[in-house]
Motif scaffolding. Structure first.
Motif, PDB file in Angstrom:
ATOM      1  N   ALA A   5     -24.297  75.016 -33.349  1.00 51.07           N
ATOM      2  CA  ALA A   5     -23.586  74.276 -32.295  1.00 51.07           C
ATOM      3  C   ALA A   5     -24.003  74.793 -30.932  1.00 51.07           C
ATOM      4  O   ALA A   5     -24.247  75.987 -30.762  1.00 51.07           O
ATOM      5  CB  ALA A   5     -22.084  74.417 -32.479  1.00 51.07           C
ATOM      6  N   SER A   6     -24.060  73.888 -29.970  1.00 49.78           N
ATOM      7  CA  SER A   6     -24.424  74.265 -28.606  1.00 49.78           C
ATOM      8  C   SER A   6     -23.799  73.282 -27.627  1.00 49.78           C
ATOM      9  O   SER A   6     -23.268  72.240 -28.018  1.00 49.78           O
ATOM     10  CB  SER A   6     -25.944  74.278 -28.444  1.00 49.78           C
ATOM     11  OG  SER A   6     -26.477  72.989 -28.681  1.00 49.78           O
ATOM     12  N   GLY A   7     -23.869  73.640 -26.345  1.00 47.41           N
ATOM     13  CA  GLY A   7     -23.399  72.729 -25.306  1.00 47.41           C
ATOM     14  C   GLY A   7     -22.110  73.126 -24.624  1.00 47.41           C
ATOM     15  O   GLY A   7     -21.682  72.465 -23.682  1.00 47.41           O
ATOM     16  N   GLY A   8     -21.479  74.183 -25.088  1.00 43.92           N
ATOM     17  CA  GLY A   8     -20.249  74.613 -24.455  1.00 43.92           C
ATOM     18  C   GLY A   8     -20.486  75.179 -23.069  1.00 43.92           C
ATOM     19  O   GLY A   8     -21.629  75.408 -22.661  1.00 43.92           O
ATOM     20  N   LEU A  19     -21.244  68.329 -26.708  1.00 43.39           N
ATOM     21  CA  LEU A  19     -21.608  69.346 -27.678  1.00 43.39           C
ATOM     22  C   LEU A  19     -22.595  68.751 -28.680  1.00 43.39           C
ATOM     23  O   LEU A  19     -22.510  67.570 -29.027  1.00 43.39           O
ATOM     24  CB  LEU A  19     -20.370  69.854 -28.404  1.00 43.39           C
ATOM     25  CG  LEU A  19     -19.220  70.374 -27.544  1.00 43.39           C
ATOM     26  CD1 LEU A  19     -18.100  70.904 -28.433  1.00 43.39           C
ATOM     27  CD2 LEU A  19     -19.696  71.423 -26.566  1.00 43.39           C
ATOM     28  N   CYS A  21     -24.673  69.593 -32.511  1.00 41.70           N
ATOM     29  CA  CYS A  21     -24.668  70.395 -33.727  1.00 41.70           C
ATOM     30  C   CYS A  21     -25.901  70.020 -34.543  1.00 41.70           C
ATOM     31  O   CYS A  21     -26.007  68.895 -35.041  1.00 41.70           O
ATOM     32  CB  CYS A  21     -23.399  70.144 -34.533  1.00 41.70           C
ATOM     33  SG  CYS A  21     -23.349  70.985 -36.122  1.00 41.70           S
ATOM     34  N   TRP A  35     -15.824  68.008 -36.334  1.00 48.79           N
ATOM     35  CA  TRP A  35     -15.688  68.986 -35.252  1.00 48.79           C
ATOM     36  C   TRP A  35     -14.263  69.536 -35.310  1.00 48.79           C
ATOM     37  O   TRP A  35     -13.303  68.770 -35.441  1.00 48.79           O
ATOM     38  CB  TRP A  35     -15.934  68.353 -33.893  1.00 48.79           C
ATOM     39  CG  TRP A  35     -17.368  68.113 -33.558  1.00 48.79           C
ATOM     40  CD1 TRP A  35     -18.058  66.932 -33.679  1.00 48.79           C
ATOM     41  CD2 TRP A  35     -18.297  69.066 -33.026  1.00 48.79           C
ATOM     42  NE1 TRP A  35     -19.352  67.098 -33.264  1.00 48.79           N
ATOM     43  CE2 TRP A  35     -19.524  68.394 -32.853  1.00 48.79           C
ATOM     44  CE3 TRP A  35     -18.224  70.417 -32.676  1.00 48.79           C
ATOM     45  CZ2 TRP A  35     -20.671  69.026 -32.349  1.00 48.79           C
ATOM     46  CZ3 TRP A  35     -19.350  71.044 -32.181  1.00 48.79           C
ATOM     47  CH2 TRP A  35     -20.558  70.355 -32.021  1.00 48.79           C
ATOM     48  N   ARG A  37     -11.694  72.878 -33.545  1.00 45.61           N
ATOM     49  CA  ARG A  37     -11.608  73.824 -32.444  1.00 45.61           C
ATOM     50  C   ARG A  37     -10.523  74.849 -32.719  1.00 45.61           C
ATOM     51  O   ARG A  37      -9.586  74.594 -33.473  1.00 45.61           O
ATOM     52  CB  ARG A  37     -11.345  73.100 -31.120  1.00 45.61           C
ATOM     53  CG  ARG A  37      -9.988  72.429 -31.011  1.00 45.61           C
ATOM     54  CD  ARG A  37      -9.909  71.621 -29.716  1.00 45.61           C
ATOM     55  NE  ARG A  37      -8.618  70.966 -29.553  1.00 45.61           N
ATOM     56  CZ  ARG A  37      -8.328  70.104 -28.583  1.00 45.61           C
ATOM     57  NH1 ARG A  37      -9.252  69.781 -27.679  1.00 45.61           N
ATOM     58  NH2 ARG A  37      -7.131  69.557 -28.507  1.00 45.61           N
ATOM     59  N   TYR A  79     -23.074  64.875 -32.408  1.00 42.73           N
ATOM     60  CA  TYR A  79     -22.673  65.098 -31.024  1.00 42.73           C
ATOM     61  C   TYR A  79     -21.169  64.910 -30.873  1.00 42.73           C
ATOM     62  O   TYR A  79     -20.528  64.173 -31.632  1.00 42.73           O
ATOM     63  CB  TYR A  79     -23.393  64.120 -30.104  1.00 42.73           C
ATOM     64  CG  TYR A  79     -24.893  64.149 -30.233  1.00 42.73           C
ATOM     65  CD1 TYR A  79     -25.560  63.243 -31.058  1.00 42.73           C
ATOM     66  CD2 TYR A  79     -25.651  65.087 -29.536  1.00 42.73           C
ATOM     67  CE1 TYR A  79     -26.940  63.272 -31.190  1.00 42.73           C
ATOM     68  CE2 TYR A  79     -27.028  65.119 -29.654  1.00 42.73           C
ATOM     69  CZ  TYR A  79     -27.674  64.208 -30.489  1.00 42.73           C
ATOM     70  OH  TYR A  79     -29.036  64.249 -30.607  1.00 42.73           O
ATOM     71  N   TYR A  93     -15.350  75.600 -30.215  1.00 41.97           N
ATOM     72  CA  TYR A  93     -15.564  74.377 -30.988  1.00 41.97           C
ATOM     73  C   TYR A  93     -16.575  74.649 -32.099  1.00 41.97           C
ATOM     74  O   TYR A  93     -17.645  75.217 -31.852  1.00 41.97           O
ATOM     75  CB  TYR A  93     -16.046  73.257 -30.084  1.00 41.97           C
ATOM     76  CG  TYR A  93     -14.934  72.664 -29.246  1.00 41.97           C
ATOM     77  CD1 TYR A  93     -14.379  73.380 -28.188  1.00 41.97           C
ATOM     78  CD2 TYR A  93     -14.424  71.397 -29.521  1.00 41.97           C
ATOM     79  CE1 TYR A  93     -13.340  72.851 -27.439  1.00 41.97           C
ATOM     80  CE2 TYR A  93     -13.391  70.855 -28.774  1.00 41.97           C
ATOM     81  CZ  TYR A  93     -12.851  71.590 -27.733  1.00 41.97           C
ATOM     82  OH  TYR A  93     -11.818  71.066 -26.977  1.00 41.97           O
ATOM     83  N   THR A 117     -19.135  77.095 -30.392  1.00 43.93           N
ATOM     84  CA  THR A 117     -19.554  77.114 -28.995  1.00 43.93           C
ATOM     85  C   THR A 117     -18.293  77.035 -28.141  1.00 43.93           C
ATOM     86  O   THR A 117     -17.390  76.253 -28.412  1.00 43.93           O
ATOM     87  CB  THR A 117     -20.534  75.960 -28.689  1.00 43.93           C
ATOM     88  OG1 THR A 117     -21.005  76.074 -27.341  1.00 43.93           O
ATOM     89  CG2 THR A 117     -19.915  74.598 -28.904  1.00 43.93           C
ATOM     90  N   VAL A 119     -15.766  76.406 -25.091  1.00 44.74           N
ATOM     91  CA  VAL A 119     -15.482  75.474 -24.002  1.00 44.74           C
ATOM     92  C   VAL A 119     -14.278  76.001 -23.230  1.00 44.74           C
ATOM     93  O   VAL A 119     -13.223  76.258 -23.817  1.00 44.74           O
ATOM     94  CB  VAL A 119     -15.197  74.062 -24.523  1.00 44.74           C
ATOM     95  CG1 VAL A 119     -14.748  73.149 -23.387  1.00 44.74           C
ATOM     96  CG2 VAL A 119     -16.422  73.495 -25.217  1.00 44.74           C
TER      97      VAL A 119
END
Length: 123
Positions: A5-8, A19, A21, A35, A37, A79, A93, A117, A119
């Motif tokens: 996972a990325s984008g946080g 985000l 994945c 997803w 959290r 996403y 997340y 990731t 947030v």
């Protein structure tokens, strides 16, 4: 199977984040994706889920109308587009994969998990 996972990040109230994945070691189209959290001191909670083909989606009431889940099976990526972010969206997340045709809101029903990731939404 591994999930990354990325984008946080750190954003302000009302901002947007997307985000991603990425699934490796398998074929995304074989999995239902979700997803989740987890905020500090709280249990992991379901955010959104998407079926194999992407036509079936489900959202927690707290994010309905603000978040959009999607998948690109050709890119093995899922996403989570998050709009109108609020401080209560602050959490780590996680993306998860379930080897089943039906999505689930229960974390223990998922077979594979990403590392998460973070947030943070400031007021």
């Amino acid at each position: 199977v591994q999930l990354q996972a990325s984008g946080g990040g750190v954003v302000q109230t009302g901002d947007s984040l997307t985000l991603s994945c990425k699934l490796t070691g398998g074929t995304l189209s074989s999995f239902t994706m979700g997803w989740f959290r987890q905020a500090p001191g709280r249990e992991r909670e379901f955010v959104s889920g998407i079926g194999w083909s992407g036509t079936m989606t489900h959202y927690a009431d707290s994010v309905k109308g603000r978040f959009t889940i999607s998948r690109d099976n050709a890119k093995n990526t899922v996403y989570l587009q998050m709009n109108s972010l609020k401080p209560e969206d602050t959490a780590v997340y996680f993306c998860a994969a379930r080897d089943n045709v039906y999505y689930s809101t229960t974390p223990s029903d998922y077979h594979y998990w990403g590392q998460g990731t973070e947030v943070t939404v400031s007021s």
